[in-house]
Design a protein around this motif. Structure first.
Motif, PDB file in Angstrom:
ATOM      1  N   ASP A 172       0.848  -1.190   0.000  1.00 22.11           N
ATOM      2  CA  ASP A 172       0.000   0.000   0.000  1.00 22.11           C
ATOM      3  C   ASP A 172       0.891   1.250   0.000  1.00 22.11           C
ATOM      4  OD1 ASP A 172      -1.961   1.872   0.246  1.00 22.11           O
ATOM      5  OD2 ASP A 172      -2.672   1.237   2.226  1.00 22.11           O
ATOM      6  N   GLY A 174       0.125   4.115  -1.455  1.00 19.84           N
ATOM      7  CA  GLY A 174      -0.724   5.272  -1.205  1.00 19.84           C
ATOM      8  C   GLY A 174      -0.932   5.526   0.277  1.00 19.84           C
ATOM      9  N   ARG A 178       0.207   8.863   2.423  1.00 18.65           N
ATOM     10  CA  ARG A 178      -0.740   9.632   3.241  1.00 18.65           C
ATOM     11  C   ARG A 178      -0.233   9.769   4.680  1.00 18.65           C
ATOM     12  NH1 ARG A 178      -4.230   7.171  -0.476  1.00 18.65           N
ATOM     13  NH2 ARG A 178      -4.353   5.213   0.690  1.00 18.65           N
ATOM     14  N   ILE A 203      -2.058   6.492  -7.726  1.00 13.97           N
ATOM     15  CA  ILE A 203      -2.608   6.852  -6.421  1.00 13.97           C
ATOM     16  C   ILE A 203      -3.399   8.147  -6.588  1.00 13.97           C
ATOM     17  CG2 ILE A 203      -2.030   7.492  -4.047  1.00 13.97           C
ATOM     18  CD1 ILE A 203       0.531   5.779  -4.427  1.00 13.97           C
ATOM     19  N   PHE A 206      -4.536  11.290  -2.728  1.00 12.94           N
ATOM     20  CA  PHE A 206      -3.348  11.708  -1.993  1.00 12.94           C
ATOM     21  C   PHE A 206      -3.109  13.190  -2.235  1.00 12.94           C
ATOM     22  CE2 PHE A 206       1.270  12.642  -2.489  1.00 12.94           C
ATOM     23  CZ  PHE A 206       1.590  12.657  -1.135  1.00 12.94           C
ATOM     24  N   LEU A 563       0.568  10.528  -8.792  1.00 13.85           N
ATOM     25  CA  LEU A 563       0.238  10.753  -7.386  1.00 13.85           C
ATOM     26  C   LEU A 563      -0.750  11.902  -7.285  1.00 13.85           C
ATOM     27  CD1 LEU A 563       3.822  10.604  -5.783  1.00 13.85           C
ATOM     28  CD2 LEU A 563       2.197   8.737  -6.069  1.00 13.85           C
TER      29      LEU A 563
END
Length: 603
Positions: A172, A174, A178, A203, A206, A563
Motif C-alpha cells: 500500500d 498510497g 498519506r 494513487i 493523496f 500521485l
C-alpha cells in the motif's frame, strides 16, 4: 554570483564600500603628535619618515595590516549577507522517507537488490543531513507503518532502518504517502521522498499539503521471467493443469520449468520465451493430487515469481455470494477466510453467476445453483426445515457432536427472536433450543446449513464462537474439511478460527506464536513465498504462499508516477540551499588571528 550561490540578505553587501572607505581613511589621516624641540634629527634617523608623514593627509602606502583588515571586513559583511549554495541531497529541514517494500523491490538489477539500495541511500542521506534537519522513515508494506517518527537523532534513525522488511507481495504505497503527508504536510519546508521502482497503481486520493514530493527511482532494467498463470480445471477428459510463463523484459529468456504434485515430479521442460510473450502448457493432473507446485530454475532479476502453487481440491478456493442488509461481523468472518473470494449484494440477481456458496443473511432464501447454501434467519423452499412462525428469546438446550459445531459454545448466547421450525426428513438437527431446532443441516448434491435466527438479532457476533462456526460451515458446505491445506497470496492477512495459540513455522525454519482475539488468530506474517506450517493445538495446517501479481512481476522501473492526479517525475536528487556563513566565520577568525599576530610583531 554564479547560479549556485545566493544570499538571504543581499542588501548587507552594500555596507562593504562605506566601511572599507572608513578603514582606508583611518590610514590616510595624519597622526596627532605633541611638539617637542630636539637638538638635531640625526640622533633619530629612523623617525624621519614619521616626520614626513605628519601631514594633514598622507599618501596611502602598502600595508599588510590594511590588507588583512580589509579582508576581515569583507568576510564579515559576506557572512551577514547570509550566503547560500545549492546542493543536491534527499533531505530537507523536515523529510519523510517512504521506502517501497513490495516484491519488485527485491529485483537484483542493482546490488544487492533494489530494497537494500533504497535503504543505503536513505542511510547516506541521514549521515549527510544538517544538524537541525528532522527525518522520519515509513515502510510502505501491505500495512504501512512508521519506522521512526520525525527526529534529528541520526543514530536512532540509522538503527531504525534495520527494522524495515520487504514483502513478496503488492503493498500500500498510497497509504504510506498519506502517512507521510500527515507528518509534514503542514510544513512549508516539508519534503516527502518516495524511494521506489514505481511498480504500483496510480494513487488518486493523496494530497501532499504544503510539502514537496520527490520520487527517487530505484532500478535500472526489467529483464524477468514470471509464472503468470498456474491452476487446474475439470474437463470431460479429467482434471487439467495449465501453466503460463511470461517474459516481461526486452531480451529472449529461457528456463527449465519443473512441476510437482504432492512433491513428486510430473513434468519438466525448458521454456524459451520471447520478449513480451507468454509460453504456456496444459497437461493432465493426477486425480488424487492435492498440492501442485511449479518452479523456474533461472537466475533472473526477481526470484519471488519463479514459484507458484495451486491447491487441487474443491474447498481450496470458495467463491461466495453474501446477500445481506448489512452485517459487518459476518462480512469480516467471511473475508478473513483465506479460501474465500467474497461478493456482496442486497438482492438475488436475476442472472446468477456460478458461486460455490451462497449466504442468505436475514433475506428470504431462494433456490440457487451452488454447491452449498447458508441460511440465517429466513427459511426458504429448499431449506432443510419448515417454518411455523416466530418465537421470542429461545434458549439453548443441547448440541450434537458434529464437525459443524466443533469448538462452538452457544450455551450463553442471547437470542432475541428466531423462527419456529420443524426439521424435514433430510434435515439433521445439530443444535436444539427449548422451543425447537436452532441449527439444522442437510447433505446431498447441494449441502445446506440453516440457522433459525439472524446473527444481528442475537449477541452471537460478539462471541468468540461466531467466526469458528462460520469457518466450520464453510468446511461443511464446500463438501470436505479442506482447510488443513491452504494456498494464499504472500503478504495477505487471513484468520484461523480458534481459541488456541497458533504457531507459525516459516520456510526458513524460524517460528512465531500468534494469540487469538475474539475467536480468531489473524495471521499477518506470511510475507515471503514458500511453504509454512501452522500448529493449532493438535491440528496441523500446511499453508503455501506465492506471489501471483502481474504488476510486481513487471519489474521495469517507471520514470513518472501518478500521485494525487498529477505526474511526479523521477529526479536524481532535488536541490536544496545550504548556508555558507559558518565557513566564512571560521576564515574570518583565522584572518583576525593573523592580523593580531602581525600587529604584535611590528609593535
Amino acid at each position: 554570483m554564479g547560479p549556485n550561490l545566493s544570499f538571504q540578505n543581499p542588501s548587507a553587501l552594500a555596507w562593504l564600500i562605506p566601511l572599507a572607505g572608513i578603514l582606508i581613511a583611518l590610514y590616510l589621516l595624519r597622526m596627532r603628535r605633541r611638539d617637542m624641540r630636539v637638538p638635531a634629527t640625526f640622533l633619530w634617523p629612523a623617525r624621519t619618515e614619521e616626520v614626513r608623514a605628519n601631514a594633514l593627509i598622507q599618501r596611502l602606502r602598502f600595508s599588510w595590516l590594511l590588507i588583512l583588515q580589509l579582508l576581515a571586513l569583507a568576510l564579515a559583511v559576506l557572512a551577514f549577507a547570509g550566503p547560500q549554495i545549492k546542493q543536491r541531497g534527499l533531505t530537507g529541514e523536515a523529510t519523510v522517507f517512504v521506502i517501497d517494500a513490495s516484491a519488485s523491490m527485491g529485483a537484483t538489477d542493482v546490488s544487492p537488490n533494489r530494497f537494500e539500495d533504497a535503504k543505503n541511500q536513505v542511510r547516506d542521506a541521514i549521515r549527510s543531513a544538517k544538524a537541525g534537519d528532522r527525518i522520519a522513515v515509513i515502510e510502505a508494506g501491505p500495512s504501512p507503518r512508521v519506522i521512526v517518527a520525525l527526529s534529528n537523532d541520526a543514530g536512532r534513525e540509522i538503527l531504525a532502518l534495520d527494522k524495515l522488511r520487504r514483502y513478496d507481495s503488492e503493498v500500500d504505497v498510497g497509504g504510506a504517502l498519506r502517512l507521510g503527508s500527515a507528518l509534514v504536510g503542514s510544513l512549508e519546508s516539508g519534503r516527502i521522498v518516495l524511494l521506489s521502482d514505481g511498480d504500483f497503481e496510480a494513487i488518486k486520493d493523496f494530497a501532499p499539503g504544503k510539502a514537496a514530493v520527490v520520487y527517487r527511482k530505484i532500478g535500472v532494467r526489467g529483464d524477468n521471467l514470471a509464472i503468470s498463470a498456474f491452476g487446474t480445471t475439470d474437463t470431460p477428459a479429467g482434471r487439467q493443469l495449465y501453466c503460463a510463463i511470461t517474459n516481461t523484459g526486452n531480451v529472449p529468456m529461457e528456463a527449465p520449468v519443473t512441476i510437482t504434485a504432492d512433491g513428486h515430479l510430473i513434468d519438466s521442460e525448458k521454456a524459451t520465451v520471447a520478449p513480451g510473450k507468454t509460453w504456456g502448457k496444459t497437461l493432465s493432473a493426477p486425480a488424487t493430487a492435492k498440492v501442485l507446485e511449479v518452479n523456474l530454475d533461472v537466475k533472473d532479476t526477481l526470484a519471488a515469481d519463479n514459484y507458484a502453487v495451486t491447491i487441487a481440491n474443491p474447498g481450496a478456493s470458495l467463491h461466495v455470494l453474501l446477500l445481506t442488509k448489512g452485517n459487518i461481523f459476518l462480512e469480516r468472518a467471511l473475508a478473513l477466510d483465506p479460501r474465500v473470494t467474497l461478493d456482496k449484494t442486497t438482492e438475488l440477481p436475476a442472472a446468477l453467476a456460478p458461486y460455490d456458496l451462497v449466504v442468505f443473511d436475514g433475506i428470504p432464501e431462494k433456490p440457487v445453483p451452488s454447491r452449498g447454501v447458508l441460511t440465517l434467519g429466513q427459511a426458504g423452499p429448499n431449506s432443510p426445515v419448515t417454518a411455523r412462525g416466530e418465537i421470542d428469546k429461545p434458549q439453548f438446550v443441547s448440541t450434537s457432536d458434529t464437525p459443524l459445531m466443533k469448538g462452538v459454545d452457544l450455551q450463553d448466547v442471547y437470542i432475541e427472536r428466531a423462527q419456529r421450525v420443524e426439521a424435514k426428513a433430510e434435515g439433521e438437527t445439530v443444535m436444539l433450543g427449548n422451543k425447537g431446532p436452532l441449527v439444522v443441516l442437510s447433505r446431498g448434491s447441494q449441502r445446506h446449513v440453516y440457522v433459525a435466527f439472524e446473527p444481528l438479532k442475537s449477541d452471537l457476533p460478539l462471541q468468540a464462537s461466531f467466526p469458528i462456526f462460520i469457518a466450520n460451515a464453510l468446511d461443511f458446505l464446500s463438501g470436505e474439511a479442506s482447510s488443513n491445506i491452504l494456498g494464499v497470496k504472500a503478504g495477505a492477512s487471513f484468520a484461523i478460527p480458534t481459541k488456541s495459540t497458533v504457531h507459525v513455522e516459516s520456510p526458513d525454519g524460524t517460528g512465531l506464536n500468534v494469540e487469538p482475539t475474539g475467536g480468531n488468530a489473524v495471521i499477518r506474517s506470511l510475507d515471503t513465498f514458500g511453504h509454512y506450517r501452522l500448529s493449532v493445538g493438535s491440528q496441523k495446517k500446511d499453508v503455501y504462499a506465492s506471489l501471483r501479481s502481474e504488476r510486481e512481476s513487471d519489474v521495469r522501473p517507471v520514470d513518472n508516477v501518478s500521485l494525487g492526479g498529477g505526474q511526479v517525475k523521477a529526479v536524481p536528487a532535488p536541490m536544496r540551499l545550504t548556508d555558507f556563513w559558518r565557513p566564512l566565520g571560521l576564515i574570518l577568525l583565522l584572518v583576525l588571528s593573523g592580523e593580531w599576530w602581525l600587529f604584535a610583531r611590528r609593535s
